[in-house]
Scaffold this active site. Sequence first.
Site, PDB file in Angstrom:
ATOM      1  N   CYS A 114      24.431  34.885  23.562  1.00 17.17           N
ATOM      2  CA  CYS A 114      24.066  34.109  24.230  1.00 17.17           C
ATOM      3  C   CYS A 114      25.096  32.569  23.755  1.00 17.17           C
ATOM      4  O   CYS A 114      24.592  31.263  24.391  1.00 17.17           O
ATOM      5  CB  CYS A 114      22.695  33.317  24.256  1.00 17.17           C
ATOM      6  SG  CYS A 114      22.069  32.787  22.159  1.00 17.17           S
ATOM      7  N   HIS A 151      14.940  19.491  14.379  1.00 17.98           N
ATOM      8  CA  HIS A 151      14.590  20.411  15.453  1.00 17.98           C
ATOM      9  C   HIS A 151      15.765  21.100  15.125  1.00 17.98           C
ATOM     10  O   HIS A 151      16.987  21.514  14.726  1.00 17.98           O
ATOM     11  CB  HIS A 151      15.159  19.973  16.875  1.00 17.98           C
ATOM     12  CG  HIS A 151      14.927  20.652  17.925  1.00 17.98           C
ATOM     13  ND1 HIS A 151      14.762  20.825  18.843  1.00 17.98           N
ATOM     14  CD2 HIS A 151      16.791  20.942  18.499  1.00 17.98           C
ATOM     15  CE1 HIS A 151      15.495  22.039  19.423  1.00 17.98           C
ATOM     16  NE2 HIS A 151      16.992  21.801  19.366  1.00 17.98           N
ATOM     17  N   ASP A 158      12.839  37.548  24.561  1.00 13.84           N
ATOM     18  CA  ASP A 158      13.967  38.144  25.027  1.00 13.84           C
ATOM     19  C   ASP A 158      14.455  38.459  23.817  1.00 13.84           C
ATOM     20  O   ASP A 158      15.631  39.401  24.432  1.00 13.84           O
ATOM     21  CB  ASP A 158      14.517  37.442  25.780  1.00 13.84           C
ATOM     22  CG  ASP A 158      15.912  36.640  25.266  1.00 13.84           C
ATOM     23  OD1 ASP A 158      15.093  36.302  24.101  1.00 13.84           O
ATOM     24  OD2 ASP A 158      16.340  36.055  26.307  1.00 13.84           O
TER      25      ASP A 158
END
Length: 181
Positions: A114, A151, A158
């Site tokens: 990704c 963050h 998934d």
Amino acid sequence: MKKQFTILLLLTCLMFQACAQTTTSKTSKSTSMKPSLSKPENPYYSNTDTKKINIPNSEWKKVLSPDLYAVAREADTERAFTGTMWNSETKGTYYCAACGNLLFKSNQKFVSSCGWPSFFEQENKESITFKPDNSYGMQRIEANCGRCDSHLGHLFDDGPAPTGKRYCMNAISLDFVPENQ
């Protein structure tokens, strides 16, 4: 010819003499220590302190790089495939780049293609906290550091077994210490 034979004999003797020499090296007794990082410019950074900290962004701005500040404190996202760790399979430990909190071990990482470092589980239940993120018209789960609330990235459903989770992290939000350091 006699001169060449003498030189050859002399070189052979020197080789044997050099091979016969032994060197002694002093070995120090190594102690098994947890790998850690030090960031003297950041007084909030610790790989051992797990106590929750609440530092105002004005202080974070003084100790974090502008890029890390944008991601860690303003929930920005680095571009995919630009971070240093997205496809790394090096063994080691991952920490929060802002505060040093232990987040992941390399055996929890997988290459998801990704463009960001991905993990299937966090190191412990307190290391990462979650909250809904409905920004950009999407419904996601934001992943934040359990110690400093920076963050880190997002959590998706998934990922691979055994958890089915994919912790998709910004590489800039992670510090990595190789296993043998």
